[in-house]
Design an enzyme around this catalytic site. Structure first.
Site, PDB file in Angstrom:
ATOM      1  N   GLU A 109      -0.034  15.980  -7.107  1.00 55.76           N
ATOM      2  CA  GLU A 109       1.298  16.374  -7.567  1.00 55.76           C
ATOM      3  C   GLU A 109       2.267  15.192  -7.647  1.00 55.76           C
ATOM      4  OE1 GLU A 109       1.903  20.966  -6.470  1.00 55.76           O
ATOM      5  OE2 GLU A 109       2.096  19.665  -4.743  1.00 55.76           O
ATOM      6  N   CYS A 122       8.811  10.713  -7.769  1.00 57.86           N
ATOM      7  CA  CYS A 122       8.155  10.625  -6.463  1.00 57.86           C
ATOM      8  C   CYS A 122       6.649  10.722  -6.719  1.00 57.86           C
ATOM      9  CB  CYS A 122       8.650  11.783  -5.591  1.00 57.86           C
ATOM     10  SG  CYS A 122       7.793  11.901  -4.024  1.00 57.86           S
ATOM     11  N   CYS A 129      -4.470  13.844   2.511  1.00 58.37           N
ATOM     12  CA  CYS A 129      -4.070  12.792   3.442  1.00 58.37           C
ATOM     13  C   CYS A 129      -4.978  12.849   4.668  1.00 58.37           C
ATOM     14  CB  CYS A 129      -2.608  13.014   3.866  1.00 58.37           C
ATOM     15  SG  CYS A 129      -1.909  11.621   4.778  1.00 58.37           S
ATOM     16  N   CYS A 133       0.234  14.958  10.137  1.00 64.28           N
ATOM     17  CA  CYS A 133       1.566  15.156  10.714  1.00 64.28           C
ATOM     18  C   CYS A 133       1.807  16.664  10.735  1.00 64.28           C
ATOM     19  CB  CYS A 133       2.610  14.422   9.892  1.00 64.28           C
ATOM     20  SG  CYS A 133       2.224  12.659   9.766  1.00 64.28           S
ATOM     21  N   CYS A 136       3.966  18.614   8.079  1.00 67.35           N
ATOM     22  CA  CYS A 136       3.794  18.259   6.658  1.00 67.35           C
ATOM     23  C   CYS A 136       2.699  19.095   5.996  1.00 67.35           C
ATOM     24  CB  CYS A 136       3.471  16.768   6.542  1.00 67.35           C
ATOM     25  SG  CYS A 136       3.060  16.262   4.865  1.00 67.35           S
ATOM     26  N   CYS A 360      10.414  17.276   0.020  1.00 67.69           N
ATOM     27  CA  CYS A 360       9.627  16.406   0.908  1.00 67.69           C
ATOM     28  C   CYS A 360       8.670  17.217   1.759  1.00 67.69           C
ATOM     29  CB  CYS A 360      10.545  15.690   1.898  1.00 67.69           C
ATOM     30  SG  CYS A 360      11.502  14.416   1.195  1.00 67.69           S
TER      31      CYS A 360
END
Ligand code: SAH
Ligand code: SF4
Length: 378
Positions: A109, A122, A129, A133, A136, A360
């Site tokens: 994305e 962005c 990933c 975290c 997230c 975010c």
């Protein structure tokens, strides 16, 4: 006709190199290998870069100041391919979120955020990933793979296609896309070489020419690579801090167990070229009753002492299944005031594109690692 057939045969058997991901040096070398005369090389590279990255051309045939013969040679060996937009969502606030499908495996994305004075893309650095975290959404998706330079640069080219932001003939018109943040899916410093190459292409004066000061790369704190952001790329640096003690940060950003706060802060204190005009941005997600007390604010100020810095306070953006809550607006204000009084700029980031899950930490695709996929198929 015979010649055409030969070319088709060649095309079908050898996938062409996607020119979007080639640096100027690589393109120079490729043209040299194709026996382009040495005297012409620099000019050809410059012309190609301009057609591809300034004018956004998708086809060598449209590059009218190049000879027919040279255009044919280029189309025999290279393609100009963006990742394919398979879904586009536009938020009420104008933010756009794109889901891309790569010509290789996987989906990722990208977000475009329009503001009065600038337009920011962005970009993602990886599909998924490796870090987890806890606040997230991307972190809940296992790493599929690193994105390649043509996919990183291609995110920008495809968004510029969508915004018709190429080749502004009227020089008084501003470009829509002015800034880049590497704050999408993935940890960019775990894909350092591809990120470095891509950002150099994006910064090149013969191409998109986005200045290094308009590009910010965000990392969760991969200590061995941090100085290289300044010395080898030159763009601005953001650090996802989020916790002011090792105990809190271990829970929120587990990579802290490998490179803890002491190591991270020591690395930042010796970061090259730090100055008031090139401050480090610290990102701090505000989580209710987790990291939002005045004691947290006091520790934060102590930690960043002597570092020219700006602190971006990000109200937590929830996602389905998340275990955290956003701090109360008053708590965020008290936190921000304390930091401001200590002499640091501490803007509270306004969530953008929240209705389309583009804010975010809300990005996630359905791609899964090939090996995981195979296991599921069995
Ligand atoms: N992996 C890099 C780049 C991603 S940047 C990094 O972590 O720095 C995305 C930013 O949004 C990071 O600061 C991240 O910590 C923050 N973030 C992640 N999830 C969030 C959420 N749910 N709400 C608000 N911010 C979040
Ligand atoms: Fe990965 Fe950054 Fe999300 Fe952490 S915050 S899981 S490093 S994308």
């Amino acid at each position: 006709m015979t010649k055409f057939k030969t070319i088709q045969y060649k095309f079908n058997n050898f996938p062409k190199l996607n020119i979007l991901g080639l640096s100027k040096d690589e393109l120079y070398q490729k043209l040299f290998d194709l026996k382009i005369h040495k005297k012409e090389l620099a000019m050809r590279v410059q012309q190609l870069f301009s057609w591809i990255h300034v004018h956004g051309k998708l086809n060598f045939d449209e590059m009218t100041n190049l000879s027919k013969e040279f255009r044919l040679l280029m189309s025999e060996h290279f393609s100009i391919t963006r990742p394919e937009i398979i879904k586009k969502q536009i938020s009420q606030d104008g933010t756009r979120k794109y889901l891309f499908k790569s010509s290789d495996y996987g989906e990722f994305e990208t977000v475009f955020i329009p503001e009065n004075e600038r337009g920011t893309i962005c970009i993602s650095s990886q599909i998924g990933c490796t870090l987890n975290c806890t606040f997230c959404h991307t972190g809940t998706q296992k790493l599929v793979r690193n994105l390649e330079p043509h996919e990183i640069v291609g995110q920008i080219s495809a968004v510029k296609d969508d915004l018709s932001d190429w080749d502004v003939r009227n020089k008084t018109l501003k470009r829509v896309v002015s800034n880049i943040v590497v704050m999408g899916m993935g940890e960019p410093l775990f894909n350092f070489e591809n990120m470095k190459k891509s950002l150099k292409i994006i910064m090149s004066n013969d191409g998109l020419s986005i200045s290094r000061k308009k590009i910010t790369l965000s990392t969760s704190g991969i200590v061995p690579y941090i100085h290289r952001v300044s010395s080898e790329i030159g763009c601005l640096l953001a650090i996802s801090l989020h916790g002011t003690t090792n105990e809190i940060r271990n829970n929120l950003v587990p990579i802290n167990k490998k490179w803890n706060l002491e190591e991270l802060m020591a690395t930042l204190k010796s970061y090259p070229n730090l100055s008031n005009s090139e401050r480090i941005t610290f990102e701090y997600v505000m989580l209710k009753k987790v990291n939002d007390t005045i004691d947290d604010a006091k520790r934060l100020v102590k930690l960043i002492k002597n570092i020219p810095a700006k602190i971006n306070l990000i109200p937590f953006n929830p996602w389905p299944g998340s275990n955290y809550q956003t701090s109360e607006p008053d708590t965020v204000k008290i936190f921000a005031n304390y930091i401001q009084k200590a002499g640091y700029s501490s803007p509270i980031r306004k969530p953008r594109g929240i209705d389309i899950m583009a804010a975010c930490g809300q990005l996630k695709s359905d791609s899964i690692n090939n090996s995981v996929k195979k296991k599921l198929e069995i």
